[in-house]
Design an enzyme around this catalytic site. Structure first.
Site, PDB file in Angstrom:
ATOM      1  N   LYS A 200      47.923  44.543  31.527  1.00  0.00           N
ATOM      2  CA  LYS A 200      49.231  44.479  30.870  1.00  0.00           C
ATOM      3  C   LYS A 200      49.137  45.248  29.564  1.00  0.00           C
ATOM      4  CE  LYS A 200      52.600  41.284  28.964  1.00  0.00           C
ATOM      5  NZ  LYS A 200      53.015  39.886  28.833  1.00  0.00           N
ATOM      6  N   ARG A 210      62.512  40.706  25.601  1.00  0.00           N
ATOM      7  CA  ARG A 210      62.353  39.839  24.426  1.00  0.00           C
ATOM      8  C   ARG A 210      63.697  39.289  23.965  1.00  0.00           C
ATOM      9  NH1 ARG A 210      57.223  43.200  21.777  1.00  0.00           N
ATOM     10  NH2 ARG A 210      55.904  42.800  23.606  1.00  0.00           N
ATOM     11  N   ARG A 222      51.836  42.937  19.632  1.00  0.00           N
ATOM     12  CA  ARG A 222      50.882  42.343  20.566  1.00  0.00           C
ATOM     13  C   ARG A 222      49.691  43.273  20.842  1.00  0.00           C
ATOM     14  NH1 ARG A 222      54.332  38.377  21.545  1.00  0.00           N
ATOM     15  NH2 ARG A 222      56.223  38.587  22.811  1.00  0.00           N
ATOM     16  N   GLU A 239      39.556  45.089  33.808  1.00  0.00           N
ATOM     17  CA  GLU A 239      40.315  43.847  33.606  1.00  0.00           C
ATOM     18  C   GLU A 239      40.661  43.202  34.955  1.00  0.00           C
ATOM     19  OE1 GLU A 239      41.277  42.119  31.002  1.00  0.00           O
ATOM     20  OE2 GLU A 239      41.496  43.418  29.249  1.00  0.00           O
ATOM     21  N   LYS A 254      51.267  46.080  34.696  1.00  0.00           N
ATOM     22  CA  LYS A 254      52.553  45.980  34.012  1.00  0.00           C
ATOM     23  C   LYS A 254      52.546  46.825  32.752  1.00  0.00           C
ATOM     24  CE  LYS A 254      55.270  42.535  31.728  1.00  0.00           C
ATOM     25  NZ  LYS A 254      55.244  41.254  31.124  1.00  0.00           N
ATOM     26  N   SER A 280      61.648  45.054  32.126  1.00  0.00           N
ATOM     27  CA  SER A 280      63.021  45.042  31.609  1.00  0.00           C
ATOM     28  C   SER A 280      63.485  46.403  31.092  1.00  0.00           C
ATOM     29  CB  SER A 280      63.122  44.001  30.491  1.00  0.00           C
ATOM     30  OG  SER A 280      62.192  44.277  29.458  1.00  0.00           O
ATOM     31  N   TYR A 319      63.983  43.012  38.640  1.00  0.00           N
ATOM     32  CA  TYR A 319      65.264  42.339  38.402  1.00  0.00           C
ATOM     33  C   TYR A 319      66.298  42.757  39.446  1.00  0.00           C
ATOM     34  CZ  TYR A 319      62.807  41.255  34.150  1.00  0.00           C
ATOM     35  OH  TYR A 319      61.853  40.794  33.276  1.00  0.00           O
TER      36      TYR A 319
HETATM   37  C1  PBG Z   1      55.000  37.431  28.122  1.00  0.00           C
HETATM   38  C2  PBG Z   1      55.766  38.338  29.011  1.00  0.00           C
HETATM   39  C3  PBG Z   1      56.476  39.489  28.647  1.00  0.00           C
HETATM   40  C4  PBG Z   1      57.028  40.014  29.825  1.00  0.00           C
HETATM   41  C5  PBG Z   1      56.660  39.163  30.864  1.00  0.00           C
HETATM   42  N1  PBG Z   1      55.841  38.151  30.342  1.00  0.00           N
HETATM   43  C6  PBG Z   1      56.766  40.053  27.316  1.00  0.00           C
HETATM   44  C7  PBG Z   1      55.739  40.526  26.409  1.00  0.00           C
HETATM   45  O1  PBG Z   1      54.561  40.595  26.707  1.00  0.00           O
HETATM   46  O2  PBG Z   1      56.126  40.852  25.303  1.00  0.00           O
HETATM   47  C8  PBG Z   1      57.859  41.247  29.916  1.00  0.00           C
HETATM   48  C9  PBG Z   1      58.704  41.407  31.148  1.00  0.00           C
HETATM   49  C10 PBG Z   1      59.702  42.495  31.072  1.00  0.00           C
HETATM   50  O3  PBG Z   1      59.769  43.288  30.118  1.00  0.00           O
HETATM   51  O4  PBG Z   1      60.501  42.592  32.023  1.00  0.00           O
HETATM   52  N2  PBG Z   1      55.279  36.079  28.379  1.00  0.00           N
END
Ligand code: PBG
Length: 331
Positions: A200, A210, A222, A239, A254, A280, A319
């Protein structure tokens, strides 16, 4: 070369008609490959639209059930739930509260569609902490890896008790899969699986999420726990391999679209199913361009999902899952 000087190889032969193209297509996206992310929010009495994700809402418990039924009836393969609590604190207490919104939502989903689909829970702290980070903080404001693991183990138990078939740790703490696996195993939840967010990246493409999950970090970012996009793919492979060794049943990459090279390398390296999260920001880009008439929405969605599968993903979190399963993959 033929006598005329033109090449004799004619790849276009198979592209000539729609039936030829259909017969020779090698990458197909099936509804069952798709997982729909869902948001459930505490304390609202009507679904709340998310401005940066047109078509996606924060659900009430009631609308969550309806959306789940619709997805399952369309043939979508699974659901992953995110909870947004009414109250946040430094420890993210609502995350493992047996009556916390995500646990209530999981129970509802399991009761409604649990025998017909895979119910998963995102397992992280950022939606539940007042500072918006994915773990507990030290006095100096760093995320404390090992203290966070204890919280994740406790959240896993709460989600498993609420009936989740799989939990999806997404906080990128070292050792999170092992900590969760051992907590589940020693408490009677050996059958609950782990879909691990293994590779990720610290990505700008989580921006709209967010808003959806109300979890933007209140300070900093992050980058100290999520991966650096500039690192070689080998780090992501490592990982994923570590997570498989720790007991992950499915590994995830991701975001998806900007990281298709990572999807391919991870697919080639591990022997468990690989998921990719079409995040997203990837959703919002296509929706915004389509709303402006700048690209053909249906084709762009189909091409996006096909590309992710072609790169090697067995499972795609998106989505668009319900719409794709209902309409786009059948046209
Ligand atoms: C963290 C989490 C995130 C997403 C899924 N799980 C956000 C982040 O790491 O800031 C992002 C999913 C998306 O952007 O569609 N709980």
């Amino acid at each position: 070369m033929s006598d005329s000087g033109f090449p004799t190889a004619r790849p276009r032969r198979l592209r000539r008609t729609a039936p030829l193209r259909r017969l020779t297509t090698q990458v197909r996206v099936e509804p069952a490959d798709l997982v729909l992310p869902l948001f459930v929010k505490e304390g609202i009495d009507a679904p709340a639209p998310i401005a940066s994700m047109p078509g996606v809402v924060q659900h009430t418990r009631e609308s969550l059930r309806k959306a789940a039924v619709e997805a399952v009836e369309a043939g979508v393969g699974g659901l992953i739930l995110f909870g947004i609590p009414a109250h946040k604190d430094a420890r993210g207490s609502a995350a493992d509260d047996p009556d916390g919104i995500v646990q209530l939502g999981l129970r509802d989903l399991v009761a409604e569609v649990g025998d017909r689909t895979v119910v998963m829970a995102d397992l992280c702290l950022d939606e539940y902490t007042d500072h918006g980070h994915c773990g507990l903080l030290t006095e100096t404001g760093d995320v404390d890896n090992d203290a966070t693991l204890e919280r994740y183990a406790s959240i896993a138990m709460a989600q498993a008790s609420a009936g989740a078939h799989m939990v999806g740790p997404s906080g990128m703490m070292d050792g999170q899969v092992a900590a969760i696996r051992s907590a589940l195993d020693s408490n009677g939840f050996a059958d609950v699986g782990i879909i691990a967010y293994s590779a990720k990246y610290a990505s700008a493409f989580y921006g709209p999420f967010r808003d959806a999950a109300e979890c933007a970090p209140q300070f900093g970012d992050r980058a100290a726990y999520q991966e650096d996009p500039g690192r070689a793919v080998d780090e992501a492979v490592r990982e994923a391999e570590l997570d498989v060794d720790e007991g992950a049943d499915i590994v995830m990459v991701k975001p998806a679209v900007g990281y298709l090279d990572v999807v391919r390398r991870v697919r080639d390296a591990v022997s468990v199913p690989v998921a990719a999260y079409n995040v997203s920001g990837e959703y919002a880009m296509v929706e915004a361009a389509a709303a402006n008439g700048w690209l053909d929405r249906d084709r762009a969605i189909r091409e996006t999902l096909t590309s992710i599968k072609r790169a090697g993903a067995d499972i795609v979190l998106t989505y668009w899952a319900t719409e794709a399963a209902t309409r786009l993959l059948r046209d």
